[in-house]
Design an enzyme around this catalytic site. Structure first.
Site, mmCIF file in Angstrom:
data_model
loop_
_atom_site.group_PDB
_atom_site.id
_atom_site.type_symbol
_atom_site.label_atom_id
_atom_site.label_comp_id
_atom_site.label_asym_id
_atom_site.label_seq_id
_atom_site.Cartn_x
_atom_site.Cartn_y
_atom_site.Cartn_z
ATOM 1 C CB SER A 1 -0.963 -0.038 1.187
ATOM 2 O OG SER A 1 -1.972 0.942 1.058
ATOM 3 C CG ASP B 1 -4.498 -2.060 0.468
ATOM 4 O OD1 ASP B 1 -3.866 -2.819 1.212
ATOM 5 O OD2 ASP B 1 -4.386 -0.824 0.507
#
Length: 759
Positions: free
Chosen positions: A79, A225
Site C-alpha cells: 500500500s 490493496d
C-alpha cells in the site's frame, strides 16, 4: 535492459563492491592465517507496511537510515509502503522523496480540487448532483456501480512522476534496489507478489483499497490493496535478499467500545482486525538481528492525507528511538557514498517524442481525445509534468475511468502511448438527487430527481439526456446535445420539457393562495463553447403555459394553455470550485427573452435578467460579492415568467417567492467562517456565515396593498458541504419587521429567479 545499461550496471556494482571491501575493517591477522579475510556485511531488507496517509511516516525512517549510513539491499512494501518503497527503489534519495511528497497537492490528487475547472463546459453546466458524486451505470437492465468511489487518475499521475524512468525496467530485480510490491488477487483470494511489469502499476495495485479505488487488472488478476493478505511483508523481503530485516509498521490507538456503535464503524473495524492479524504474524517472525520500528500515529488516520506533513516527523522520531539497533548496520562514509551513487538515478526531466499514439478507445472519437493535447506532440521535448497535465485534461472529459501512458522506444526518440480506459459501467449513466427545505412556519418542501445520460451516440459525441423530478417542482425533460465539430466547440441542442410548480402567492407577507403553474414546450438551441469556462447559446422555444388556482379565492385570475413562443439568448461564464457553497471563482449568467405572436404565440413581452457572483478564499474562509436583477422591457410578463425574491438563497428573512413582480435588483455580500473540516480533501467543511443584502421588487403584484420600496436584510447561518450534500440553516431579518428561520439540504428548491443557480 540493453547491453549499454547492463555494462553501466556492472560498473556500478563493481565500484560498490570494491569500495565496501576497502572501507570495512579488517580482522587482526594471525600466524595461522596466511592472508587477512574481510568481514562481509549482512544484506539489509527494508519492509514498509501499509497504512494509507499514515505511510508518509516511512519517509522519516528513510531519512534516519540515510543519516546513519545504513544501505538497503532490497525493499518489500504494501500500500503506501509500496509507494514510498517503490520510489526509493527507483533511485530517488530520501531527501528528494520528502520534498516531492510534501509538494503533492492531496486535495487534487485524492480529492476533487481543480477537476471542475477542467471539465467541459456543457458537462459542468449539467453538473453532478448536489447530494453525492455517485454515477451509476445501466447494464442488461440493471444498475451497476463503478469499481471505486474515488478517482485514481491523479494518484497514478503522481506515482508515474515519482518513479520516472524506472518504469522502463520491467524486471524489478534490475531496479537500482530490488523491489517487491504486495497486492491481493480478489478473484483467487490470494496474495500476489509483484516482481515485474510497470513499476507504477504495481505500486498503484498495492494501494487499491477495495471500494475506495478501482482495482487494477493485470494478466487476468483483479488486484487490490495488499494489506488484506500481508500488510507487513517480512517474509517477502527474506525471500528476496534479506539477511537482516528492518521492518516499519504504523500503530494507531485501539478504538473504545463507544466508537463501535454503528454498522459502518464495525465494518471498518473488521478490516482493521484482519490487517492487524496478518501484520502481527509477520512481526512475530522478527529475530534478534532484525530491527522492528513501530511508529505511533496518534489520531492521524489512513485517510488524513492533509496531515502528511505531520506524519513524516513521527517516522523520524520512531527511527531515532531505534538508533543504536540501526547503527549496527551502518557502513563507513566512503562505502555509503559509493552505494548511494550506485543506486541514485537521474530524474529524466525532458523526453523527446518521436510519436504520440492514442489507444484503448471503443466509443470515444480518438481525434477528440487528441484535440485535448496542448503540449504533447510529435517532435516536442516534454517533461513528465507536461504529459501529466495533458492526460489529466483528457481524464476531465468525463468519459474515462483512467488515462494511462507509457513511453516506448530509445531514449532519444520515445513514443508516447496514451491509453484511455472508457468507463466500464457506461455508456448509459444514472444519477439520483434529493432536496429538502423547511421554514419556521412549518412548511416542508421536497423533491426527488433522477438524471439519465447516454454518451457518444455518434462520432461527434452526441449525448441524450433525460430528467425526471418529483415533488414541489415536477419536471420531465429530454434533450439531445449534438456537437458539430471534432473539438466540440459548436453544437445544437433540441429539447422538450414539461414542468409543474406549486407556488404560493403573498399579499403583504400573508399567503393568500397557491397557484399551479404548468408549462410544456419544445426548444432548439445552437451555441458555442469557449474552453471549459464559458458558453453562448441562442434558441427558439414554443409551447403552452397555464396558471390555475390550487388553493385560494376562486376569483383569482387564471390562464389556461396559452401559447408562448420565444427567442432566447444566454451567456454563462463559470469558474466556481463547486456548485453548492462555492469558496472561490466567478459566475456570470445573463439571459434575454423575446416573446411574440410568431409560431402561434399568444404572449408579447421582452425581458432581461442577469447575475454576477465573485467568491474569494481568505485564510480558509470565503467572501462572496453578488449582484443581479431583471426587468420587463416590453409587454406584460405571464405568471411563469414573473420575477421572484425571497427564500434561504435569494433573500433570507423573506418566505420563498414572497415578492413577485416585473423588475427587481439585488446586491449582497456574505462571509463564511470555517468552523471545522469534515473531509478537507473533498472541500467538505462546516461554516458559520453572515450575509448582508439589499433589494427591491418593482411592479409587485401586491403593490396595491403595500410597497416596501428597497428592503435591507441581515442573516446568520450555519452550513457547509457534507457527504449528504450542501446544507444551510439560516435566521434572516428584514427591515420591514419580517424574519424567517429556514433550513435547506441537498438540491435547492427553486425560488423563482436567476439567483437559483448561484448556490
Amino acid at each position: 535492459m540493453n547491453s549499454g545499461q547492463a555494462g553501466m550496471a556492472g560498473e556500478r556494482a563493481l565500484a560498490l563492491s570494491l569500495c565496501v571491501l576497502m572501507a570495512l575493517p579488517l580482522p587482526a591477522a594471525s600466524a595461522e592465517e596466511p592472508s587477512p579475510t574481510v568481514r562481509e556485511r549482512p544484506r539489509i531488507g527494508l519492509v514498509l507496511g501499509g497504512g494509507g496517509a499514515k505511510g508518509a511516516a516511512h519517509i522519516g525512517v528513510l531519512r534516519v537510515l540515510d543519516e546513519l549510513r545504513v544501505p538497503v539491499d532490497c525493499i518489500a512494501g504494501t500500500s503506501m509502503g509500496a509507494l514510498i518503497g517503490g520510489t526509493f527503489a527507483s533511485g530517488m534519495p530520501a531527501e528528494d522523496i520528502e520534498r516531492a511528497v510534501l509538494g503533492i497537492d492531496w486535495t487534487r490528487t485524492v480529492g476533487t480540487e481543480g477537476l471542475r475547472d477542467r471539465t467541459p463546459i456543457h458537462r459542468k453546466l449539467a453538473g453532478l448532483t448536489y447530494t453525492n458524486n455517485l454515477e451509476l451505470g445501466i447494464r442488461a437492465g440493471s444498475l451497476t456501480v463503478p469499481g471505486g468511489l474515488l478517482k485514481s487518475q491523479d494518484i497514478e499521475d503522481v506515482i508515474r512522476g515519482l518513479v520516472s524512468d524506472a518504469r522502463f525496467t520491467r524486471d524489478f530485480d534490475r531496479l537500482p534496489i530490488p523491489f517487491r510490491a504486495v497486492a491481493t488477487d480478489m478473484l483467487a483470494g490470494e496474495m500476489v507478489v509483484l516482481d515485474r511489469g510497470d513499476l507504477s502499476v504495481a505500486m498503484r495495485a498495492s494501494m487499491a483499497v477495495p471500494g475506495a479505488f478501482a482495482p487494477v487488472v493485470v494478466d487476468g488478476q483483479v488486484l487490490s490493496d495488499g494489506g488484506m493478505m500481508r500488510n507487513l511483508p517480512v517474509d517477502i523481503a527474506r525471500g528476496l535478499c534479506a539477511d537482516v530485516v528492518i521492518a516499519v509498521w504504523l500503530a494507531s490507538p485501539p478504538p473504545q467500545a463507544g466508537d463501535l456503535d454503528s454498522a459502518v464503524a464495525l465494518a471498518s473495524r473488521s478490516l482493521d482486525v484482519m490487517i492487524d492479524a496478518n501484520q502481527k504474524a509477520q512481526i512475530a517472525t522478527l529475530g534478534e538481528r532484525d530491527v522492528g520500528i513501530v511508529v505511533p500515529m496518534g489520531d492521524i488516520g489512513s485517510a488524513d492525507f492533509d496531515r502528511v506533513p505531520e506524519a513524516i516527523p513521527l517516522g523520524r522520531a520512531a527511527a531515532e528511538g531505534m538508533r543504536e539497533q540501526l547503527r549496527r548496520y551502518a557502513v563507513p562514509a566512503p562505502a555509503y557514498q559509493a552505494w548511494r551513487q550506485a543506486v541514485t538515478q537521474g530524474d529524466g526531466t525532458t523526453i523527446r517524442l518521436a510519436a504520440v499514439e492514442i489507444t484503448g478507445l471503443g466509443r470515444v472519437n480518438p481525434e477528440y481525445v487528441r484535440a485535448q493535447l496542448r503540449q504533447v506532440r510529435s517532435g516536442a521535448e516534454v517533461t513528465p509534468a507536461q504529459v501529466t497535465e495533458d492526460t489529466g485534461r483528457i481524464f476531465a472529459l468525463g468519459d474515462f475511468e483512467r488515462v494511462e501512458y507509457r513511453f516506448t522506444g530509445p531514449r532519444e526518440a520515445r513514443t508516447l502511448e496514451i491509453r484511455a480506459v472508457e468507463k466500464s459501467w457506461g455508456p448509459d449513466f444514472v444519477r439520483f438527487d434529493l432536496g429538502l427545505a423547511a421554514n419556521g412556519n412549518g412548511t416542508l418542501q421536497a423533491l426527488l430527481r433522477a438524471d439519465h445520460e447516454r454518451t457518444w451516440m455518434n462520432p461527434r459525441g452526441g449525448e441524450w439526456h433525460n430528467t425526471l423530478q418529483l415533488g414541489q417542482q415536477t419536471l420531465v425533460a429530454t434533450d439531445f446535445y449534438q456537437p458539430l465539430d471534432v473539438r466540440q466547440r459548436f453544437f445544437v441542442q433540441p429539447m422538450a420539457r414539461f414542468e409543474r410548480d406549486l407556488e404560493d402567492i403573498y399579499l403583504d407577507s400573508d399567503r393568500v393562495a397557491r397557484y399551479e403553474l404548468r408549462e410544456a414546450y419544445g426548444q432548439i438551441d445552437a451555441g458555442v463553447n469557449f474552453g471549459t469556462r464559458a458558453q453562448l447559446r441562442a434558441g427558439l422555444r414554443s409551447g403552452l403555459v397555464s396558471a390555475t388556482v390550487d388553493t385560494g379565492p376562486p376569483f383569482l385570475p387564471e390562464t389556461d394553455d396559452e401559447g408562448d413562443s420565444s427567442a432566447i439568448v444566454r451567456l454563462l461564464y463559470d469558474t466556481r470550485d463547486a456548485v453548492g457553497l462555492p469558496t472561490r471563482g466567478t459566475l456570470l449568467n445573463v439571459r434575454y427573452v423575446h416573446s411574440g405572436s410568431w409560431l402561434g404565440g399568444e404572449q408579447d413581452y421582452d425581458l432581461v435578467e442577469g447575475v454576477l457572483v465573485k467568491s474569494f478564499p481568505w485564510r480558509g474562509d470565503a467572501l462572496s460579492l453578488l449582484a443581479g436583477g431583471g426587468a420587463e422591457l416590453d409587454g406584460e410578463l405571464p405568471a411563469n415568467q414573473e420575477f421572484q425574491l425571497g427564500g434561504i438563497r435569494t433573500f433570507p428573512g423573506l418566505q420563498r417567492g414572497e415578492l413577485r413582480g416585473d423588475d427587481y435588483w439585488y446586491v449582497g455580500t456574505s462571509y463564511l467562517w470555517k468552523l471545522a473540516d469534515i473531509q478537507s480533501l473533498f472541500g467538505q467543511a462546516v461554516y458559520a456565515g453572515l450575509r448582508l443584502q439589499a433589494g427591491r421588487m418593482g411592479e409587485r403584484i401586491d403593490a396595491a396593498v403595500v410597497d416596501d420600496g428597497t428592503l435591507y436584510g441581515i442573516a446568520g447561518s450555519l452550513g457547509g458541504r457534507t457527504p449528504i450534500g450542501p446544507f444551510i440553516i439560516s435566521l434572516g431579518i428584514v427591515d420591514n419587521s419580517e424574519w424567517q428561520l429556514q433550513f435547506a439540504v441537498g438540491r435547492p428548491i427553486a425560488e423563482g429567479s436567476i439567483f437559483d443557480e448561484i448556490r
